[in-house]
Design an enzyme around this catalytic site. Structure first.
Site, short mmCIF file in Angstrom:
data_model
loop_
_atom_site.label_atom_id
_atom_site.label_comp_id
_atom_site.label_asym_id
_atom_site.label_seq_id
_atom_site.Cartn_x
_atom_site.Cartn_y
_atom_site.Cartn_z
CE1 TYR A 170 -3.90 2.20 0.65
CE2 TYR A 170 -2.65 3.09 2.49
CZ TYR A 170 -3.74 3.15 1.64
OH TYR A 170 -4.65 4.18 1.78
CE LYS A 174 -3.68 4.75 -1.96
NZ LYS A 174 -4.81 5.28 -2.74
P1 NAD Z 1 -12.90 1.91 0.64
O1 NAD Z 1 -12.27 0.57 0.69
O2 NAD Z 1 -14.19 2.10 1.33
O3 NAD Z 1 -13.06 2.41 -0.86
C1 NAD Z 1 -12.23 2.04 -1.91
C2 NAD Z 1 -13.08 1.70 -3.11
O4 NAD Z 1 -12.24 1.32 -4.22
C3 NAD Z 1 -14.01 0.52 -2.86
O5 NAD Z 1 -15.31 0.84 -3.30
C4 NAD Z 1 -13.41 -0.61 -3.69
O6 NAD Z 1 -14.35 -1.56 -4.09
C5 NAD Z 1 -12.77 0.17 -4.83
N1 NAD Z 1 -11.68 -0.54 -5.51
C6 NAD Z 1 -10.61 -1.16 -4.94
N2 NAD Z 1 -9.82 -1.69 -5.89
C7 NAD Z 1 -10.39 -1.39 -7.09
C8 NAD Z 1 -10.05 -1.68 -8.43
N3 NAD Z 1 -8.96 -2.38 -8.74
N4 NAD Z 1 -10.87 -1.23 -9.42
C9 NAD Z 1 -12.00 -0.53 -9.12
N5 NAD Z 1 -12.36 -0.24 -7.86
C10 NAD Z 1 -11.57 -0.66 -6.85
O7 NAD Z 1 -11.81 2.92 1.21
P2 NAD Z 1 -11.89 4.47 1.52
O8 NAD Z 1 -11.60 4.65 2.95
O9 NAD Z 1 -13.14 5.04 0.97
O10 NAD Z 1 -10.64 5.01 0.70
C11 NAD Z 1 -10.78 5.70 -0.53
C12 NAD Z 1 -9.40 6.18 -0.99
O11 NAD Z 1 -8.84 7.08 -0.03
C13 NAD Z 1 -8.40 5.05 -1.18
O12 NAD Z 1 -7.60 5.32 -2.31
C14 NAD Z 1 -7.55 5.14 0.06
O13 NAD Z 1 -6.25 4.65 -0.16
C15 NAD Z 1 -7.56 6.63 0.35
N6 NAD Z 1 -7.32 6.90 1.78
C16 NAD Z 1 -8.29 6.65 2.70
C17 NAD Z 1 -8.02 6.89 4.05
C18 NAD Z 1 -9.05 6.63 5.13
O14 NAD Z 1 -8.75 6.80 6.30
N7 NAD Z 1 -10.28 6.25 4.80
C19 NAD Z 1 -6.77 7.39 4.45
C20 NAD Z 1 -5.81 7.61 3.47
C21 NAD Z 1 -6.10 7.38 2.13
#
Ligand code: NAD
Ligand code: UDP
Ligand code: UDP
Length: 347
Positions: A170, A174
């Site tokens: 991860y 990123k």
């Molecule tokens: P989440 O897991 O709820 O959402 C991620 C979404 O991406 C899901 O709907 C999943 O089905 C989809 N997905 C994953 N792989 C895929 C692929 N190969 N093709 C198409 N769709 C795909 O997570 P989140 O918390 O909503 O995170 C959203 C983004 O924000 C991510 O990129 C994550 O790395 C980033 N982020 C989130 C946080 C947090 O605390 N929530 C912190 C840092 C970064």
């Protein structure tokens, strides 16, 4: 489902949340990869209510149709089941690239897929942005700082990441995503925005994603032991999802092209956090220490001066208010799954 069936049978149009009218000059076609996930679905709501056309692309690895079900059938909304590791050819004006598993248990489940999503997936998104000349915002993460040796973390810090540890798929994924973004910006003149997102919580978080907020709330609601990994002295800073969505949209609209931290700088130890949740939920859970996680970052707190200066953004929702809304959501989700289990037994 029953309501939808009844509506279909009676020819009654579905009721949608009221969206703003935007004329064609201001209305954009916006792609959100990962839009059926936790953060993505809140972004969908915000952009739909503002009157834009929104296209969600998701492979439903961790996302759910239920998160965006209230927009299905709306003329401004489209949901495409697609894995972003494969090329995607559509016409859009703006792209928010959020597709990636986000919680440690999810991204560690299939590390190769996590790397593919954040490398090949990001290349496809940037290739698409290049072809259609769309501005693209990449959802990066505070994990690019790894287990930081600088505190709090400003965007100028290069990070301290173990490239072969369990979190590497991860963290390094990123980091490559960011590198790709600036390579496409320099070489192909793609307009990129990079958000380094810190720990975010709120309704629609996956119940079983193993993150600390969902784990602690569920444990407290079920009167189970609240599990603190390690000595609990490690820290995190939690932001409410509405604040993040405001920050993402402000960054997309701004002319600022360097990475920007989006997070809430109020920092707590994980042990303190366990007691905050126990107090807000009530009940009689014990708080206990268990084995530490390998390579667990020990301190994390965003320096948000850049976001304040260039986006005029800072988080507004206090921790307790955000947590109460999230606890309410989880309580309803638990009741829902209990109802579902009871109904299944009948048949
Ligand atoms: P989440 O897991 O709820 O959402 C991620 C979404 O991406 C899901 O709907 C999943 O089905 C989809 N997905 C994953 N792989 C895929 C692929 N190969 N093709 C198409 N769709 C795909 O997570 P989140 O918390 O909503 O995170 C959203 C983004 O924000 C991510 O990129 C994550 O790395 C980033 N982020 C989130 C946080 C947090 O605390 N929530 C912190 C840092 C970064
Ligand atoms: N791509 C895509 N949709 C598009 C344009 C490109 O998915 O609308 C993919 C394309 O398949 C390629 C990647 O994005 O694998 C990178 O595109 P780029 O134009 O940079 O590279 P090239 O096609 O020249 O290899
Ligand atoms: N954590 C914990 N108990 C849990 C889940 C997580 O003590 O049941 C700790 C974890 O070790 C880390 C912090 O809480 O120090 C945040 O973990 P999370 O998985 O939510 O996100 P991270 O910031 O590590 O990606």
């Amino acid at each position: 489902l029953q309501d939808d069936l009844r509506a279909l049978q009676s020819n009654t149009p579905r009721k949608y949340p009221k969206v703003k009218y935007l004329n064609y000059k201001n209305r954009k076609r916006i792609l959100i990869t990962g839009g059926a996930g936790f953060v993505g679905s809140h972004l969908v709501d915000n952009l739909m209510l503002a009157g834009h056309e929104v296209i969600v692309v998701d492979n439903f690895f961790t996302g759910r149709k239920r998160n965006v079900a209230h927009w299905l059938g709306h003329e401004n909304f489209e949901l495409i089941h697609h894995d972003i590791v494969n090329p995607l050819f559509i016409e859009v004006d703006e792209i928010y690239h959020l597709a990636s598993p986000a919680s440690p248990p999810h991204y560690m489940l299939n590390p190769v897929k996590t790397i593919k999503t954040n490398t090949m997936g990001t290349i496809n998104v940037l290739g698409l942005a290049k072809r259609v000349m769309a501005r693209v915002l990449i959802a990066s993460t505070s994990e690019v700082y790894g287990d930081p040796t600088v505190h709090p973390q400003p965007e100028s810090y290069w990070g301290h990441v173990n490239p072969i540890g369990p979190r590497a798929c991860y963290d390094e994924g990123k980091r490559v995503s960011e590198t790709l973004s600036y390579a496409y910006a320099k070489q192909e003149k793609v307009q990129v925005r990079v958000a380094r997102i810190f720990n975010t919580y709120g309704p629609r978080m996956h119940m079983n994603d193993g993150r600390v907020v969902s784990n602690f709330i569920l444990q407290a609601l079920r009167n189970e032991t609240i599990t603190v990994y390690g000595n609990g002295k490690q820290t995190r800073s939690f932001q409410y999802v509405d604040d993040l969505v405001d920050g993402l949209i402000s960054l997309m609209m701004s002319n600022y092209t360097q990475p920007v931290n989006l997070g809430n700088p109020v920092e707590h130890t994980i042990e303190e956090f366990a007691f905050i949740i126990k107090e807000l939920v009530g009940g009689h859970s014990k708080v206990e220490r268990t084995d530490a996680m390998e390579d667990d970052p020990q301190r994390r707190k965003p320096d948000i001066n850049r976001a304040k200066k260039y986006l005029n953004w800072e988080p507004k929702v206090p921790l307790k208010m955000g947590l109460l809304r999230t606890i309410d959501y989880f309580r309803k989700e638990l009741e829902r799954s209990d109802r579902y289990a009871a109904n299944s037994k009948k048949y």
